[in-house]
Design a protein around this motif. Structure first.
Motif, PDB file in Angstrom:
ATOM      1  N   ASN A  36       0.819  -1.216   0.000  1.00  0.00           N
ATOM      2  CA  ASN A  36       0.000   0.000   0.000  1.00  0.00           C
ATOM      3  C   ASN A  36       0.853   1.266   0.000  1.00  0.00           C
ATOM      4  OD1 ASN A  36      -2.487  -1.323  -0.048  1.00  0.00           O
ATOM      5  ND2 ASN A  36      -2.459  -1.608   2.170  1.00  0.00           N
ATOM      6  N   ILE A  37       2.070   1.144  -0.468  1.00  0.00           N
ATOM      7  CA  ILE A  37       2.961   2.303  -0.502  1.00  0.00           C
ATOM      8  C   ILE A  37       2.368   3.385  -1.409  1.00  0.00           C
ATOM      9  CG2 ILE A  37       4.395   1.399  -2.373  1.00  0.00           C
ATOM     10  CD1 ILE A  37       6.803   2.668  -0.857  1.00  0.00           C
ATOM     11  N   LYS A  38       2.487   4.637  -0.964  1.00  0.00           N
ATOM     12  CA  LYS A  38       1.949   5.759  -1.729  1.00  0.00           C
ATOM     13  C   LYS A  38       3.046   6.593  -2.374  1.00  0.00           C
ATOM     14  CE  LYS A  38      -2.175   6.248   1.108  1.00  0.00           C
ATOM     15  NZ  LYS A  38      -2.937   7.131   1.997  1.00  0.00           N
ATOM     16  N   ALA A  39       4.228   6.601  -1.760  1.00  0.00           N
ATOM     17  CA  ALA A  39       5.330   7.420  -2.273  1.00  0.00           C
ATOM     18  C   ALA A  39       6.653   6.833  -1.785  1.00  0.00           C
ATOM     19  CB  ALA A  39       5.187   8.857  -1.785  1.00  0.00           C
ATOM     20  N   LEU A  40       7.710   7.213  -2.476  1.00  0.00           N
ATOM     21  CA  LEU A  40       9.051   6.793  -2.091  1.00  0.00           C
ATOM     22  C   LEU A  40       9.707   7.920  -1.299  1.00  0.00           C
ATOM     23  CD1 LEU A  40      10.137   5.232  -5.488  1.00  0.00           C
ATOM     24  CD2 LEU A  40       9.601   3.994  -3.380  1.00  0.00           C
ATOM     25  N   PRO A  41      10.493   7.590  -0.282  1.00  0.00           N
ATOM     26  CA  PRO A  41      11.161   8.640   0.502  1.00  0.00           C
ATOM     27  C   PRO A  41      12.316   9.267  -0.276  1.00  0.00           C
ATOM     28  CG  PRO A  41      11.865   6.469   1.239  1.00  0.00           C
ATOM     29  CD  PRO A  41      10.787   6.254   0.211  1.00  0.00           C
ATOM     30  N   ASP A  42      12.689  10.476   0.100  1.00  0.00           N
ATOM     31  CA  ASP A  42      13.822  11.148  -0.533  1.00  0.00           C
ATOM     32  C   ASP A  42      15.119  10.393  -0.292  1.00  0.00           C
ATOM     33  OD1 ASP A  42      12.258  13.110  -1.602  1.00  0.00           O
ATOM     34  OD2 ASP A  42      12.610  14.539   0.027  1.00  0.00           O
ATOM     35  N   SER A  43      15.169   9.623   0.780  1.00  0.00           N
ATOM     36  CA  SER A  43      16.376   8.853   1.102  1.00  0.00           C
ATOM     37  C   SER A  43      16.639   7.745   0.085  1.00  0.00           C
ATOM     38  CB  SER A  43      16.266   8.252   2.508  1.00  0.00           C
ATOM     39  OG  SER A  43      15.140   7.392   2.583  1.00  0.00           O
ATOM     40  N   LEU A  44      15.717   7.548  -0.857  1.00  0.00           N
ATOM     41  CA  LEU A  44      15.897   6.548  -1.908  1.00  0.00           C
ATOM     42  C   LEU A  44      17.214   6.768  -2.655  1.00  0.00           C
ATOM     43  CD1 LEU A  44      14.431   4.215  -3.525  1.00  0.00           C
ATOM     44  CD2 LEU A  44      13.767   6.010  -5.112  1.00  0.00           C
ATOM     45  N   ALA A  45      17.609   8.016  -2.821  1.00  0.00           N
ATOM     46  CA  ALA A  45      18.843   8.349  -3.540  1.00  0.00           C
ATOM     47  C   ALA A  45      20.075   7.787  -2.842  1.00  0.00           C
ATOM     48  CB  ALA A  45      18.962   9.856  -3.704  1.00  0.00           C
ATOM     49  N   ASN A  46      19.957   7.417  -1.577  1.00  0.00           N
ATOM     50  CA  ASN A  46      21.084   6.856  -0.832  1.00  0.00           C
ATOM     51  C   ASN A  46      21.324   5.389  -1.159  1.00  0.00           C
ATOM     52  OD1 ASN A  46      21.370   9.321   0.454  1.00  0.00           O
ATOM     53  ND2 ASN A  46      20.045   8.722   2.145  1.00  0.00           N
ATOM     54  N   LEU A  47      20.450   4.778  -1.927  1.00  0.00           N
ATOM     55  CA  LEU A  47      20.606   3.366  -2.296  1.00  0.00           C
ATOM     56  C   LEU A  47      21.457   3.297  -3.568  1.00  0.00           C
ATOM     57  CD1 LEU A  47      16.959   2.117  -1.638  1.00  0.00           C
ATOM     58  CD2 LEU A  47      18.932   2.006  -0.112  1.00  0.00           C
ATOM     59  N   PHE A  48      22.729   3.574  -3.417  1.00  0.00           N
ATOM     60  CA  PHE A  48      23.652   3.717  -4.547  1.00  0.00           C
ATOM     61  C   PHE A  48      23.784   2.463  -5.406  1.00  0.00           C
ATOM     62  CE2 PHE A  48      25.246   6.529  -1.141  1.00  0.00           C
ATOM     63  CZ  PHE A  48      25.021   7.734  -1.769  1.00  0.00           C
ATOM     64  N   ALA A  49      23.620   1.288  -4.816  1.00  0.00           N
ATOM     65  CA  ALA A  49      23.833   0.034  -5.536  1.00  0.00           C
ATOM     66  C   ALA A  49      22.544  -0.546  -6.121  1.00  0.00           C
ATOM     67  CB  ALA A  49      24.480  -0.996  -4.600  1.00  0.00           C
ATOM     68  N   LEU A  50      21.424   0.143  -5.950  1.00  0.00           N
ATOM     69  CA  LEU A  50      20.128  -0.402  -6.348  1.00  0.00           C
ATOM     70  C   LEU A  50      20.070  -0.675  -7.850  1.00  0.00           C
ATOM     71  CD1 LEU A  50      17.482  -1.161  -4.904  1.00  0.00           C
ATOM     72  CD2 LEU A  50      16.559   1.018  -5.679  1.00  0.00           C
ATOM     73  N   LYS A  51      19.741  -1.926  -8.198  1.00  0.00           N
ATOM     74  CA  LYS A  51      19.620  -2.334  -9.592  1.00  0.00           C
ATOM     75  C   LYS A  51      18.172  -2.562 -10.007  1.00  0.00           C
ATOM     76  CE  LYS A  51      24.151  -4.449 -10.027  1.00  0.00           C
ATOM     77  NZ  LYS A  51      24.890  -5.663 -10.392  1.00  0.00           N
ATOM     78  N   GLU A  52      17.322  -2.930  -9.056  1.00  0.00           N
ATOM     79  CA  GLU A  52      15.920  -3.200  -9.370  1.00  0.00           C
ATOM     80  C   GLU A  52      15.020  -2.492  -8.369  1.00  0.00           C
ATOM     81  OE1 GLU A  52      14.955  -7.365  -9.829  1.00  0.00           O
ATOM     82  OE2 GLU A  52      16.915  -7.776 -10.721  1.00  0.00           O
ATOM     83  N   LEU A  53      14.074  -1.724  -8.888  1.00  0.00           N
ATOM     84  CA  LEU A  53      13.048  -1.077  -8.074  1.00  0.00           C
ATOM     85  C   LEU A  53      11.708  -1.559  -8.594  1.00  0.00           C
ATOM     86  CD1 LEU A  53      12.112   0.886  -5.907  1.00  0.00           C
ATOM     87  CD2 LEU A  53      12.382   2.748  -7.565  1.00  0.00           C
ATOM     88  N   LEU A  54      11.050  -2.388  -7.793  1.00  0.00           N
ATOM     89  CA  LEU A  54       9.816  -3.047  -8.209  1.00  0.00           C
ATOM     90  C   LEU A  54       8.644  -2.545  -7.369  1.00  0.00           C
ATOM     91  CD1 LEU A  54      11.352  -6.642  -8.338  1.00  0.00           C
ATOM     92  CD2 LEU A  54      11.244  -4.958 -10.177  1.00  0.00           C
ATOM     93  N   LEU A  55       7.682  -1.940  -8.024  1.00  0.00           N
ATOM     94  CA  LEU A  55       6.486  -1.411  -7.363  1.00  0.00           C
ATOM     95  C   LEU A  55       5.232  -1.953  -8.036  1.00  0.00           C
ATOM     96  CD1 LEU A  55       7.937   2.137  -7.096  1.00  0.00           C
ATOM     97  CD2 LEU A  55       7.283   0.763  -5.133  1.00  0.00           C
ATOM     98  N   ARG A  56       5.334  -3.131  -8.567  1.00  0.00           N
ATOM     99  CA  ARG A  56       4.248  -3.790  -9.286  1.00  0.00           C
ATOM    100  C   ARG A  56       2.999  -3.927  -8.404  1.00  0.00           C
ATOM    101  NH1 ARG A  56       6.722  -8.722  -9.871  1.00  0.00           N
ATOM    102  NH2 ARG A  56       8.440  -7.531 -10.722  1.00  0.00           N
ATOM    103  N   ARG A  57       1.850  -3.582  -8.982  1.00  0.00           N
ATOM    104  CA  ARG A  57       0.549  -3.701  -8.336  1.00  0.00           C
ATOM    105  C   ARG A  57       0.444  -2.907  -7.024  1.00  0.00           C
ATOM    106  NH1 ARG A  57       1.520  -8.419 -10.789  1.00  0.00           N
ATOM    107  NH2 ARG A  57       2.351  -9.521  -9.011  1.00  0.00           N
ATOM    108  N   CYS A  58       1.119  -1.782  -6.951  1.00  0.00           N
ATOM    109  CA  CYS A  58       0.969  -0.864  -5.816  1.00  0.00           C
ATOM    110  C   CYS A  58      -0.085   0.157  -6.231  1.00  0.00           C
ATOM    111  CB  CYS A  58       2.296  -0.185  -5.478  1.00  0.00           C
ATOM    112  SG  CYS A  58       3.520  -1.308  -4.812  1.00  0.00           S
ATOM    113  N   GLU A  59      -1.322  -0.166  -5.971  1.00  0.00           N
ATOM    114  CA  GLU A  59      -2.450   0.611  -6.498  1.00  0.00           C
ATOM    115  C   GLU A  59      -2.593   1.999  -5.894  1.00  0.00           C
ATOM    116  OE1 GLU A  59      -5.805  -1.974  -6.110  1.00  0.00           O
ATOM    117  OE2 GLU A  59      -5.049  -3.347  -7.652  1.00  0.00           O
ATOM    118  N   LEU A  60      -1.906   2.270  -4.801  1.00  0.00           N
ATOM    119  CA  LEU A  60      -1.968   3.593  -4.185  1.00  0.00           C
ATOM    120  C   LEU A  60      -0.785   4.469  -4.593  1.00  0.00           C
ATOM    121  CD1 LEU A  60      -3.076   2.554  -0.572  1.00  0.00           C
ATOM    122  CD2 LEU A  60      -4.505   3.294  -2.484  1.00  0.00           C
ATOM    123  N   PHE A  61       0.158   3.895  -5.311  1.00  0.00           N
ATOM    124  CA  PHE A  61       1.367   4.617  -5.712  1.00  0.00           C
ATOM    125  C   PHE A  61       1.033   5.510  -6.906  1.00  0.00           C
ATOM    126  CE2 PHE A  61       5.546   5.156  -7.654  1.00  0.00           C
ATOM    127  CZ  PHE A  61       6.282   5.515  -6.546  1.00  0.00           C
TER     128      PHE A  61
END
Length: 182
Positions: A13-38
């Motif tokens: 039920n996530i609605k938004a991503l935090p600004d701290s997302l930019a700190n995930l320097f190694a992130l290769k996959e961001l999956l928000l599939r079927r997050c109907e509130l996003f």
């Protein structure tokens, strides 16, 4: 968390991503599939320079920022833009542009592209040709899923068929919600 490579928030039920997302320097996959509130993608996503897959399929996202075009390593982009149901909330966004056509051309390493839209959204009818032309320039593209407002746009994609291992085009208006690509 800085070493995290896969962040799968699908079916939440996530609605938004935090600004701290930019700190995930190694992130290769961001999956928000079927997050109907996003509904809104953070500009911080554009800072994830190692990101290879961004899956926003079956979300209520109202726009894809041009910052996504900065993701030079992106290989998979799946997005569902169904903002018409939340038109009043779309007005609250800073930009009226839902999808920047040049964003598709800028992510030149894409091997899979899926853009699911509501066929009745007029903004897509205005931008579809530019998006299709941009997709045609993606030489490594192997999978493509698009709604095409009219059959003339198939002419642009004709030379791509031999290189595509999977494609799904829905042409013309249909009343049901466009099904996501498999």
């Amino acid at each position: 968390m800085a070493r995290l490579q896969v962040l799968d928030l699908s079916n939440t039920n996530i609605k938004a991503l935090p600004d701290s997302l930019a700190n995930l320097f190694a992130l290769k996959e961001l999956l928000l599939r079927r997050c109907e509130l996003f509904m809104k993608l953070s500009p911080q996503v554009g800072k994830l320079d190692k990101l290879e897959e961004l899956d926003l399929d079956e979300t209520e996202i109202m726009s894809v920022l041009i910052d996504v075009g900065k993701l030079v390593k992106l290989r998979v982009l799946k997005v569902s833009i169904y903002g018409h149901t939340n038109f009043s909330k779309r007005k609250q966004l800073q930009s009226n542009i839902v999808l920047h056509p040049e964003m598709v051309s800028n992510v030149s390493r894409l091997i899979e592209l899926s853009i699911v839209v509501d066929p009745s959204d007029k903004w897509w009818h205005e931008l579809a040709e530019e998006v299709v032309k941009g997709a045609c320039n993606l030489v490594g593209l192997r999978s493509l899923c698009l709604y095409l407002p009219d059959s003339q746009l198939l002419d642009y994609t004709s030379f791509m068929y031999p290189s595509l291992s999977c494609f799904k085009f829905t042409v013309g208006h249909q009343k049901e919600k466009h099904l996501p690509c498999a």
